[in-house]
Motif scaffolding. Structure first.
Motif, mmCIF file in Angstrom:
data_model
loop_
_atom_site.group_PDB
_atom_site.id
_atom_site.type_symbol
_atom_site.label_atom_id
_atom_site.label_comp_id
_atom_site.label_asym_id
_atom_site.label_seq_id
_atom_site.Cartn_x
_atom_site.Cartn_y
_atom_site.Cartn_z
ATOM 1 N N HIS A 31 -22.352 -30.300 -1.880
ATOM 2 C CA HIS A 31 -21.460 -31.289 -1.269
ATOM 3 C C HIS A 31 -20.014 -30.810 -1.345
ATOM 4 N N HIS A 33 -15.782 -32.811 -0.893
ATOM 5 C CA HIS A 33 -15.174 -34.129 -1.126
ATOM 6 C C HIS A 33 -13.930 -34.335 -0.284
ATOM 7 N N GLU A 37 -11.452 -32.649 -8.023
ATOM 8 C CA GLU A 37 -12.019 -33.073 -9.308
ATOM 9 C C GLU A 37 -11.931 -31.980 -10.365
ATOM 10 N N HIS A 71 -19.965 -27.331 -3.711
ATOM 11 C CA HIS A 71 -20.658 -26.962 -4.942
ATOM 12 C C HIS A 71 -21.922 -27.787 -5.148
HETATM 13 NI NI NI Z 1 -18.392 -32.598 -6.621
#
Ligand code: NI
Ligand code: RM4
Length: 274
Positions: A31, A33, A37, A71
């Motif tokens: 996925h 984003h 993060e 990732h």
């Molecule tokens: Ni992630």
């Protein structure tokens, strides 16, 4: 490939940081984003496939993920992690320039020492507690904690330069020891981490320092202990522990061997020692 949206994780559009614990993180498909993060591994293991490159995760691994990085997690085994989400480096209300604390292009995986991991967990705990209330004060406080987290990770981190030659890797290892001598040191693990055969590590370290690795490590620990004995009010046992000695008797013996007087004598103002 799945795109994850911040709306599903941040408590409101005003929130600039979100804590997403994963106790544990299961295998998770690829996925990307619309947020950034920081992934912090508490314990367990797994493979992090980051922009198609596999990386082994273990306790203390930190990964800085940008919005467009893709990732996935696989072959996980009791992988306990915490994700610290933020909108973007320029997406804070009060923080202006965090770029100097983020990794460069290539080294997105860091390995932080035990103390840094504990401090980071504490900060994340506070961050989590702050995330409910979105007053300006709270947002400012949580951004302050976030910055603190970046500092702790950076100071506690060691970046392995696997592309260096053996000499550089030994230098890296020596530098690592300078900062982490109070950790439990296992030479075989360390040799692996710095991609040096154990025998080479031994030979080269001795060549550079004139000491065996263990002696050199002890010396680092004892020098720090001597400094603390002189400068702090901590007890001898506390200092022994803080410097990586699990047994204070053993510490005293080593200390005497190195400096020809005991820690106690130094504390009692043995002539000219203080
Ligand atoms: Ni992630
Ligand atoms: C997932 C996984 C992802 C992260 C989200 C928030 O379980 O850890 O990497 O982006 O949570």
């Amino acid at each position: 490939m799945t795109l994850l949206y911040g709306d599903d994780f941040f408590v409101s559009p005003d929130a600039t940081v979100a804590i997403v614990p994963r106790p544990p993180q299961w295998d998770f498909p690829e996925h990307y984003h619309d947020f950034w993060e920081i992934v912090l591994v508490e314990n367990g293991s797994g493979i992090h496939v980051f922009n198609d490159q596999p990386h082994m995760l273990c306790s203390g691994t930190v990964c800085f993920v940008r919005a467009d990085d893709h990732h996935l997690f696989e072959s996980v085994d009791r992988l306990n992690m915490i994700n610290v989400l933020y909108r973007a480096p320029n997406g804070f209300r009060f923080l202006q320039n965090i770029a100097p604390f983020l990794p460069g292009e290539r080294q997105v995986h860091w390995q932080v020492n035990h103390a840094a991991l504990q401090q980071a967990k504490q900060l994340i705990h506070t961050l989590d507690a702050l995330s409910g209330d979105l007053s300006s004060e709270n947002i400012a406080a949580s951004e302050g904690q976030f910055l603190q987290l970046l500092i702790v990770l950076r100071q506690g981190c060691f970046q392995a330069h696997s592309d260096g030659n053996r000499e550089q890797r030994l230098q890296d290892l020596l530098r690592w020891l300078q900062h982490n001598f109070s950790d439990n040191v296992d030479w075989l693990t360390l040799a692996d981490q710095f991609q040096l055969p154990l025998r080479t590590l031994h030979r080269q370290l001795k060549q550079q320092t004139g000491m065996t690795p263990q002696r050199y490590l002890n010396r680092l620990r004892l020098l720090e202990a001597r400094k603390q004995l002189k400068q702090s009010d901590k007890t001898i046992t506390e200092i022994a522990h803080a410097c990586g000695f699990s047994d204070s008797n053993h510490f005293s013996t080593q200390f005497r061997r190195e400096f020809s007087h005991s820690p106690k004598m130094l504390r009692q103002g043995y002539p000219d020692l203080l």
